[in-house]
Scaffold this active site. Structure first.
Site, PDB file in Angstrom:
ATOM      1  N   ASN A 131       7.389  84.428  47.420  1.00 42.09           N
ATOM      2  CA  ASN A 131       8.154  83.455  48.744  1.00 42.09           C
ATOM      3  C   ASN A 131       8.583  82.080  48.137  1.00 42.09           C
ATOM      4  OD1 ASN A 131       8.890  84.086  51.175  1.00 42.09           O
ATOM      5  ND2 ASN A 131       6.353  85.277  50.710  1.00 42.09           N
ATOM      6  N   ILE A 150      -6.322  77.758  56.642  1.00 44.37           N
ATOM      7  CA  ILE A 150      -5.916  77.131  57.876  1.00 44.37           C
ATOM      8  C   ILE A 150      -6.235  75.315  57.765  1.00 44.37           C
ATOM      9  CG2 ILE A 150      -6.415  77.265  60.619  1.00 44.37           C
ATOM     10  CD1 ILE A 150      -7.365  80.022  60.569  1.00 44.37           C
ATOM     11  N   ASN A 175       6.010  77.178  57.712  1.00 43.01           N
ATOM     12  CA  ASN A 175       4.779  78.529  57.419  1.00 43.01           C
ATOM     13  C   ASN A 175       6.038  79.709  57.241  1.00 43.01           C
ATOM     14  OD1 ASN A 175       3.145  79.721  56.390  1.00 43.01           O
ATOM     15  ND2 ASN A 175       2.679  80.794  58.239  1.00 43.01           N
ATOM     16  N   HIS A 220       5.781  83.496  58.207  1.00 41.87           N
ATOM     17  CA  HIS A 220       4.616  84.289  58.638  1.00 41.87           C
ATOM     18  C   HIS A 220       5.266  85.750  58.740  1.00 41.87           C
ATOM     19  CE1 HIS A 220       0.892  86.525  60.227  1.00 41.87           C
ATOM     20  NE2 HIS A 220       1.294  87.261  61.004  1.00 41.87           N
ATOM     21  N   GLU A 241      -1.875  74.606  66.771  1.00 42.59           N
ATOM     22  CA  GLU A 241      -2.297  76.442  66.590  1.00 42.59           C
ATOM     23  C   GLU A 241      -1.693  77.108  65.925  1.00 42.59           C
ATOM     24  OE1 GLU A 241       0.111  79.151  70.823  1.00 42.59           O
ATOM     25  OE2 GLU A 241      -0.207  77.309  70.070  1.00 42.59           O
ATOM     26  N   GLU A 258      11.892  88.059  54.102  1.00 38.28           N
ATOM     27  CA  GLU A 258      10.576  86.674  53.415  1.00 38.28           C
ATOM     28  C   GLU A 258      12.040  85.957  52.772  1.00 38.28           C
ATOM     29  OE1 GLU A 258       6.209  86.629  52.604  1.00 38.28           O
ATOM     30  OE2 GLU A 258       6.462  88.620  53.934  1.00 38.28           O
TER      31      GLU A 258
END
Ligand code: GAR
Length: 197
Positions: free
Chosen positions: A14, A93, A108, A110, A149, A181
């Protein structure tokens, strides 16, 4: 020019997609200033080096606690003046202490369609294992803002990708990277750099 810091842990495909998109003009008004890895020897650091981008390693275990490690990350990011932080295969995290410091400045990627197959423990191949175990026929990728979160921040972009008969976690991962992505992450950076988000 939007200054970008990219946080990585592994292969860095990425990151490569971002660097290539800057080179080809698919991303405008943005520059990758620094790549930070939490894993020593991550191939992503090699990709940064090959592109003349500074690479830094900050391992959690070299610090007394998470707060000290996150403060070191903050210092590295602020040192280069980055205004956007991109988590591109970053497998740690970040606590509220970090996310609040850079509110609406962290994104981000995912490898699923959030809210499916996300949250703590859902990273890398685990995500695709879970998708195949569930038997979904469509998966994909999501780019989202990062808040306290895990995988819970506002969604910026999503792209669906077909799951094919005979897929393994590895073949599904590859297809989702190629078809989703590597497309939506550079697009999101370009949108932010050009004030469309
Ligand atoms: C990517 O599939 C990325 O979406 C995922 O890890 C892979 C990293 O590949 N990230 C997560 O699972 C984060 N929760 P890369 O190092 O080649 O970019």
């Amino acid at each position: 020019m939007l200054k970008v810091a990219v946080l990585v842990s592994g292969g860095g495909t990425n990151l490569q997609a971002i660097l290539d998109a800057v080179d080809s003009g698919k991303i405008t008004n943005a520059k990758v200033e620094k790549v930070i890895s939490n894993v020593a020897g991550a191939y992503a650091l090699e990709r940064a080096k090959n592109h003349g981008v500074q690479g830094v390693t900050l391992r959690r275990k070299d610090f007394e606690n998470k707060r000290a490690w996150e403060q070191a990350l903050i210092n590295e990011i602020e040192d280069c003046g980055a205004q956007l932080i991109v988590l591109a295969g970053f497998m740690a995290i970040l606590s509220e202490n970090f996310t609040k410091h850079f509110e609406n400045k962290i994104i981000n990627v995912h490898p699923s369609l959030i809210p499916s197959f996300c949250g703590e423990g859902m990273y890398g191949l685990h995500v695709h294992e879970a998708a195949l175990a569930k038997g979904v026929k469509v998966s994909g990728a999501t780019v989202h803002f990062v808040n306290e979160e895990v995988d819970g921040g506002k969604i910026i972009a999503q792209k669906a990708v077909e799951v094919l008969a005979g897929d393994t976690p590895e073949t599904l991962q590859k297809r989702i990277m190629q078809q989703a992505e590597w497309i939506i992450l550079p697009q999101a950076i370009d949108d932010i750099a050009n004030n469309r988000i």
